[in-house]
Design a protein around this motif. Structure first.
Motif, short mmCIF file in Angstrom:
data_model
loop_
_atom_site.label_atom_id
_atom_site.label_comp_id
_atom_site.label_asym_id
_atom_site.label_seq_id
_atom_site.Cartn_x
_atom_site.Cartn_y
_atom_site.Cartn_z
N ALA A 221 42.50 -29.41 -57.75
CA ALA A 221 41.79 -28.66 -56.46
C ALA A 221 41.73 -27.38 -56.84
N GLN A 222 42.85 -26.75 -57.58
CA GLN A 222 42.75 -25.31 -57.86
C GLN A 222 41.50 -25.07 -58.69
N LEU A 223 41.45 -25.59 -60.13
CA LEU A 223 40.42 -25.65 -60.77
C LEU A 223 38.87 -25.63 -60.21
N HIS A 224 38.80 -26.71 -59.55
CA HIS A 224 37.47 -26.82 -58.72
C HIS A 224 37.30 -25.58 -57.73
N SER A 225 38.26 -25.09 -56.96
CA SER A 225 38.29 -23.86 -56.32
C SER A 225 37.72 -22.64 -56.97
N PHE A 226 38.38 -22.53 -58.31
CA PHE A 226 37.96 -21.43 -59.00
C PHE A 226 36.60 -21.51 -59.53
N ALA A 227 36.28 -22.77 -59.99
CA ALA A 227 34.89 -22.76 -60.39
C ALA A 227 33.90 -22.77 -59.48
N ALA A 228 34.26 -23.25 -58.27
CA ALA A 228 33.04 -22.97 -57.08
C ALA A 228 32.91 -21.52 -56.64
N GLY A 229 34.26 -20.78 -57.03
CA GLY A 229 34.27 -19.38 -56.44
C GLY A 229 34.90 -19.37 -54.97
N SER A 230 35.63 -20.31 -54.44
CA SER A 230 35.97 -20.27 -53.33
C SER A 230 37.45 -19.80 -53.39
N ARG A 231 38.19 -19.68 -54.43
CA ARG A 231 39.29 -19.17 -54.74
C ARG A 231 39.00 -17.88 -55.58
N THR A 232 39.53 -16.66 -55.25
CA THR A 232 38.94 -15.51 -55.93
C THR A 232 39.98 -14.48 -56.33
N ASN A 233 41.48 -14.90 -56.25
CA ASN A 233 42.35 -14.13 -56.34
C ASN A 233 42.87 -13.70 -57.77
N ASP A 234 41.98 -14.41 -58.89
CA ASP A 234 42.72 -14.19 -60.13
C ASP A 234 41.82 -12.76 -60.54
N VAL A 235 43.07 -12.23 -61.22
CA VAL A 235 42.67 -10.87 -61.73
C VAL A 235 41.55 -10.93 -62.87
N SER A 236 40.41 -9.97 -62.77
CA SER A 236 39.30 -10.03 -63.60
C SER A 236 38.65 -11.03 -63.82
N GLN A 237 38.83 -12.27 -62.73
CA GLN A 237 37.94 -13.54 -62.72
C GLN A 237 38.33 -14.39 -63.83
N GLN A 238 39.40 -14.08 -64.66
CA GLN A 238 39.68 -15.05 -65.69
C GLN A 238 39.77 -16.48 -65.47
N MET A 239 40.48 -16.94 -64.18
CA MET A 239 40.42 -18.51 -64.02
C MET A 239 39.08 -18.76 -63.84
N ARG A 240 38.25 -18.00 -62.86
CA ARG A 240 37.00 -18.36 -62.57
C ARG A 240 35.96 -18.74 -63.69
N THR A 241 36.06 -17.68 -64.65
CA THR A 241 35.28 -17.76 -65.68
C THR A 241 35.64 -19.16 -66.53
N ILE A 242 36.89 -19.05 -66.74
CA ILE A 242 37.34 -20.67 -67.46
C ILE A 242 37.04 -21.66 -66.78
N ALA A 243 37.30 -21.78 -65.58
CA ALA A 243 37.07 -22.99 -64.81
C ALA A 243 35.67 -23.43 -64.60
N ARG A 244 34.65 -22.57 -64.87
CA ARG A 244 33.40 -22.97 -64.60
C ARG A 244 32.66 -23.47 -65.96
#
Length: 266
Positions: A221-244
């Motif tokens: 669920a957290q990886l999907h949230s990072f990928a979708a951009g609904s979770r945004t508290n990762d520093v420097s967007q590291q997890m969002r970039t990876i999850a996508r």
């Protein structure tokens, strides 16, 4: 026919070719810098604003209007030594506060409801997430209201208490395959670092949670949230970039690996 004649302006075919190429260039530039930016649903204040918009350069119009951030990001700064050796009274206060958390995170910090296990989690991780919930950098229907009345000292006490509890050890059966590639090697060609380089088994990065024994449902669920951009508290967007960049198979493989049946479970 000589080369001199070929590139002579008197050559009508040369003039036609150059004219057509110039026309195509002008038409493409006009579409890319003027027409296309005006189709994104935003008001354009003239050709210069259109060009600035297409080129990604702030225009006078956008500067006057100001930029509105679409979400709030984490402002937490962690120091490696900040949470070491907490005083005993801090752990004791945290134990009292944690009684309010037991319904989701379990009386001993081990969840039975697909909420994260907090027992033995790094104090810096718990503190960061609590502070992000309080500031609005991370939003959750249960946690956000709960954090409104929590003080800085309360958050530190809770972090100290849960970090004091024994961690739930992960157990990976001997007949199972080794850690999936996404965990132990990542995908260098896609710019994905190994999960284990931040989340344990290889190395731990300050502020990154220990994932062994966590619920596969929660990790997915957290990886999907990072990928979708609904979770945004990762520093420097590291997890969002990876999850996508991760495939659904890689997300499932990482989640199942970290959630492998813990020692002592039934």
């Amino acid at each position: 026919m000589s080369d001199d004649r070929l590139f002579d302006l008197k050559n009508k075919w040369l003039r036609v070719s150059v004219g057509l190429a110039t026309a195509v260039f002008v038409a493409s530039a006009a579409y890319g810098f003027v027409v296309s930016p005006s189709l994104d649903g935003t008001a354009i204040g003239g050709i210069w604003d259109s060009i600035c918009s297409a080129a990604g350069v702030p225009s006078k119009r956008s500067a006057d209007q100001g930029e509105v951030a679409p979400y709030q990001t984490s402002a937490v700064v962690l120091r490696a030594s900040e949470f070491r050796n907490p005083p005993a009274d801090s752990v004791g206060r945290g134990a009292t506060l944690a009684q309010q958390c037991a319904i989701c995170h379990g009386p001993t910090g081990i969840s039975r409801a697909d909420s994260p296990n907090l027992a033995g989690q790094y104090a810096s991780v718990i503190y960061k997430q609590l502070l992000d919930f309080k500031s609005g950098a991370r939003v959750n229907a249960v946690m956000s209201p709960f954090l409104k009345s929590m003080t800085e000292q309360d958050m530190r006490d809770l972090a100290a208490y849960y970090a004091f509890l024994p961690r739930l050890p992960g157990f990976h059966p001997s007949d199972a395959d080794a850690a999936p590639l996404i965990v132990q090697s990542g995908s260098p060609m896609r710019g994905i670092a190994p999960c284990g380089s931040c989340h344990g088994t290889i190395e731990n990065k300050s502020g990154s949670p220990w994932l062994e024994g966590q619920s596969a449902t929660y990790i997915r669920a957290q990886l999907h949230s990072f990928a979708a951009g609904s979770r945004t508290n990762d520093v420097s967007q590291q997890m969002r970039t990876i999850a996508r960049q991760m495939t659904e198979a890689e997300i499932s493989a990482a989640a199942e690996y970290y959630a492998s049946r813990p020692l002592g479970s039934n």
